[in-house]
Every structure is written in structure tokens, then in C-alpha cells.
Design a protein around this motif. Structure first.
Motif, short mmCIF file in Angstrom:
data_model
loop_
_atom_site.label_atom_id
_atom_site.label_comp_id
_atom_site.label_asym_id
_atom_site.label_seq_id
_atom_site.Cartn_x
_atom_site.Cartn_y
_atom_site.Cartn_z
N ARG A 10 49.10 45.08 50.60
CA ARG A 10 48.16 43.90 50.67
C ARG A 10 46.94 44.28 50.43
O ARG A 10 45.69 43.23 49.31
N VAL A 11 45.66 45.41 49.85
CA VAL A 11 45.60 46.33 49.45
C VAL A 11 45.16 45.94 48.09
O VAL A 11 43.97 45.50 47.72
N LYS A 12 46.04 46.13 47.46
CA LYS A 12 46.52 45.80 46.09
C LYS A 12 46.14 44.41 45.92
O LYS A 12 45.65 44.00 44.73
N VAL A 13 47.34 43.88 46.38
CA VAL A 13 46.65 42.25 46.24
C VAL A 13 45.14 41.77 46.81
O VAL A 13 44.54 40.75 45.91
N ALA A 14 44.79 42.15 47.64
CA ALA A 14 43.36 41.86 48.03
C ALA A 14 42.50 41.88 46.61
O ALA A 14 41.77 41.46 46.49
N LYS A 16 43.07 42.67 43.58
CA LYS A 16 42.87 41.96 42.50
C LYS A 16 42.90 40.31 42.84
O LYS A 16 41.77 39.85 41.88
N ALA A 17 42.01 39.82 44.30
CA ALA A 17 42.35 38.93 44.66
C ALA A 17 41.21 38.56 44.10
O ALA A 17 40.16 37.46 44.01
N ASN A 18 40.02 39.64 45.14
CA ASN A 18 38.98 40.08 44.87
C ASN A 18 37.99 39.83 43.34
O ASN A 18 37.33 39.16 43.07
N ALA A 19 38.85 40.51 42.52
CA ALA A 19 38.45 40.41 40.88
C ALA A 19 38.46 38.87 40.55
O ALA A 19 37.50 38.24 39.62
N ALA A 20 39.83 38.35 40.30
CA ALA A 20 39.63 36.78 39.77
C ALA A 20 38.67 36.22 40.92
O ALA A 20 37.45 35.14 39.88
N ASN A 21 38.59 35.89 42.01
CA ASN A 21 37.59 35.05 42.57
C ASN A 21 36.51 35.38 41.79
O ASN A 21 35.32 34.89 41.88
N ALA A 22 35.59 36.74 42.16
CA ALA A 22 34.60 37.18 41.30
C ALA A 22 34.33 36.87 40.02
O ALA A 22 33.20 36.05 39.57
N GLN A 23 35.43 36.56 39.07
CA GLN A 23 34.91 36.43 38.37
C GLN A 23 34.88 34.95 37.43
O GLN A 23 34.26 34.36 36.81
N ALA A 24 36.08 34.18 39.15
CA ALA A 24 35.74 32.71 38.22
C ALA A 24 34.38 32.18 39.23
O ALA A 24 33.56 30.99 38.92
#
Length: 81
Positions: A10-14, A16-24
């Protein structure tokens, strides 16, 4: 770092999602800023930039990056300018 396997995942997935959201979100902000600058400068391609910003705002709202009312408010203010 957690010890439990599912918590580690969950930490790894979070992350990854955080990085994608920040970029978008950053890309959305950049698009809106370019449209606003074009409107102030009176550029020829301002309508296309406003349309691109509107699309970026809708996409961010659909992904949950910003609230749908915030997207509508920003689009309205861009159109009014």
C-alpha cells in the motif's frame, strides 16, 4: 516502513499514485497559466489555449485531483476573461 506485506504494498502504491497525481496536477496548472497569459497578452492562439485549459480542468476533476465545482469555477473565470 511497515512490516506487514500488504501494508508495504500500500505504501508503494500510494507513493506511485502520489507522484502521478502531482505530475497531472502540475500539468493542469501549467496549461491554465499559459491560457491566462495568452489572454492577457492578447495572443492569436488564446482560444485554443483556453480550450486546452478547459479540457485539462475537466480531466483533473474527473480523476479527483480537484473538485468538480473548482474546475467549473476556474473554467468560468477563464471564459469570462
Amino acid at each position: 516502513m511497515p512490516n506487514i506485506k500488504s501494508a508495504i504494498k500500500r505504501v508503494k502504491v500510494a507513493e506511485k499514485a502520489n507522484a502521478a497525481n502531482a505530475q497531472a496536477k502540475s500539468a493542469m496548472r501549467t496549461t491554465v497559466k499559459k491560457a491566462e497569459q495568452a489572454l492577457v497578452a492578447g495572443a492569436e492562439n488564446a482560444p485554443e489555449l483556453v480550450a486546452a485549459a478547459s479540457k485539462a480542468l475537466d480531466k483533473a476533476a474527473s480523476k479527483g485531483l480537484i473538485h468538480k465545482n473548482a474546475a467549473a469555477r476556474k473554467k468560468s473565470r477563464l471564459a469570462a476573461k
